[in-house]
Design a protein around this motif. Sequence first.
Motif, PDB file in Angstrom:
ATOM      1  N   PRO A   1       1.023  11.884   0.143  1.00  0.00           N
ATOM      2  CA  PRO A   1       1.340  10.483  -0.106  1.00  0.00           C
ATOM      3  C   PRO A   1       1.363  10.175  -1.604  1.00  0.00           C
ATOM      4  O   PRO A   1       0.632  10.778  -2.393  1.00  0.00           O
ATOM      5  CB  PRO A   1       0.215   9.726   0.601  1.00  0.00           C
ATOM      6  N   ASN A   2       2.209   9.235  -1.971  1.00  0.00           N
ATOM      7  CA  ASN A   2       2.275   8.787  -3.350  1.00  0.00           C
ATOM      8  C   ASN A   2       1.070   7.879  -3.592  1.00  0.00           C
ATOM      9  O   ASN A   2       0.989   6.781  -3.049  1.00  0.00           O
ATOM     10  CB  ASN A   2       3.586   8.032  -3.580  1.00  0.00           C
ATOM     11  N   LEU A   3       0.142   8.339  -4.392  1.00  0.00           N
ATOM     12  CA  LEU A   3      -1.120   7.612  -4.580  1.00  0.00           C
ATOM     13  C   LEU A   3      -0.916   6.265  -5.262  1.00  0.00           C
ATOM     14  O   LEU A   3      -1.653   5.322  -4.980  1.00  0.00           O
ATOM     15  CB  LEU A   3      -2.102   8.477  -5.374  1.00  0.00           C
ATOM     16  N   GLU A  17      -1.105   0.393  -4.570  1.00  0.00           N
ATOM     17  CA  GLU A  17      -0.433  -0.908  -4.636  1.00  0.00           C
ATOM     18  C   GLU A  17      -0.482  -1.617  -3.278  1.00  0.00           C
ATOM     19  O   GLU A  17      -0.735  -2.814  -3.195  1.00  0.00           O
ATOM     20  CB  GLU A  17       1.022  -0.710  -5.080  1.00  0.00           C
ATOM     21  N   LEU A  18      -0.256  -0.861  -2.206  1.00  0.00           N
ATOM     22  CA  LEU A  18      -0.328  -1.456  -0.869  1.00  0.00           C
ATOM     23  C   LEU A  18      -1.726  -1.952  -0.549  1.00  0.00           C
ATOM     24  O   LEU A  18      -1.897  -3.024   0.027  1.00  0.00           O
ATOM     25  CB  LEU A  18       0.128  -0.447   0.188  1.00  0.00           C
ATOM     26  N   HIS A  19      -2.735  -1.197  -0.918  1.00  0.00           N
ATOM     27  CA  HIS A  19      -4.116  -1.644  -0.671  1.00  0.00           C
ATOM     28  C   HIS A  19      -4.409  -2.921  -1.449  1.00  0.00           C
ATOM     29  O   HIS A  19      -5.055  -3.832  -0.938  1.00  0.00           O
ATOM     30  CB  HIS A  19      -5.112  -0.547  -1.072  1.00  0.00           C
ATOM     31  N   ARG A  20      -3.909  -2.992  -2.675  1.00  0.00           N
ATOM     32  CA  ARG A  20      -4.148  -4.189  -3.485  1.00  0.00           C
ATOM     33  C   ARG A  20      -3.450  -5.394  -2.860  1.00  0.00           C
ATOM     34  O   ARG A  20      -4.002  -6.488  -2.789  1.00  0.00           O
ATOM     35  CB  ARG A  20      -3.636  -3.949  -4.903  1.00  0.00           C
ATOM     36  N   ILE A  21      -2.230  -5.186  -2.360  1.00  0.00           N
ATOM     37  CA  ILE A  21      -1.488  -6.295  -1.754  1.00  0.00           C
ATOM     38  C   ILE A  21      -2.151  -6.741  -0.457  1.00  0.00           C
ATOM     39  O   ILE A  21      -2.296  -7.938  -0.195  1.00  0.00           O
ATOM     40  CB  ILE A  21      -0.021  -5.875  -1.503  1.00  0.00           C
ATOM     41  N   MET A  22      -2.570  -5.799   0.363  1.00  0.00           N
ATOM     42  CA  MET A  22      -3.141  -6.151   1.663  1.00  0.00           C
ATOM     43  C   MET A  22      -4.513  -6.811   1.536  1.00  0.00           C
ATOM     44  O   MET A  22      -4.930  -7.559   2.414  1.00  0.00           O
ATOM     45  CB  MET A  22      -3.248  -4.914   2.561  1.00  0.00           C
ATOM     46  N   ASP A  23      -5.212  -6.533   0.462  1.00  0.00           N
ATOM     47  CA  ASP A  23      -6.523  -7.158   0.255  1.00  0.00           C
ATOM     48  C   ASP A  23      -6.426  -8.479  -0.485  1.00  0.00           C
ATOM     49  O   ASP A  23      -7.416  -8.999  -0.976  1.00  0.00           O
ATOM     50  CB  ASP A  23      -7.449  -6.202  -0.517  1.00  0.00           C
TER      51      ASP A  23
END
Length: 174
Positions: A85-87, A92-98
Amino acid sequence: MSNWKLLTAAEKIAAIREAHPRCAGTATTIAAELFELHGYQVSRNAVIGIYHRYPDSLKDVPLAGLPQAAAKPLVRTSRVKKAAPNLQKVAELHRIMDAPAPVIEKLVVPESLNLSIMDLRMNSCRWPHGEKPILFCGHPDDGQSSYCAYHHKLSVGAGTLSERNVDFLLKKVA
């Protein structure tokens, strides 16, 4: 010409045994041959049903086109390894979802005008109050629904977490 439905199981098996050597052995061709030989109007599914219900009686006249139990051995192939996976994208996805939930404005609860159904106007809020008699809010509606702004917000609700985060996600994508 007799009726296929009136035949006993033994008579149906005998008719299939008679028709089998004269055709390709598929359910469709057996059904057509039964019509040619005896005038039986038989569907393909009826022939398959006889084979299914009486497999021991029709073992020596196999139905062509049916998969045999041990005809094809199961072959396992090795699994293809997934790319790492592209870290950066994952972070970025974790930051957006949180992201925090959007601030929901506080609406002032309107004092109900307690209008009867006959007193309501075309643009009056139709949020019901009370049990007997049923009275309505009566404040001007918001133009989007038949409720005032406060009762419209109550009727729609806050939505799920993903619905609440849509605006934030759309700003990120744009």
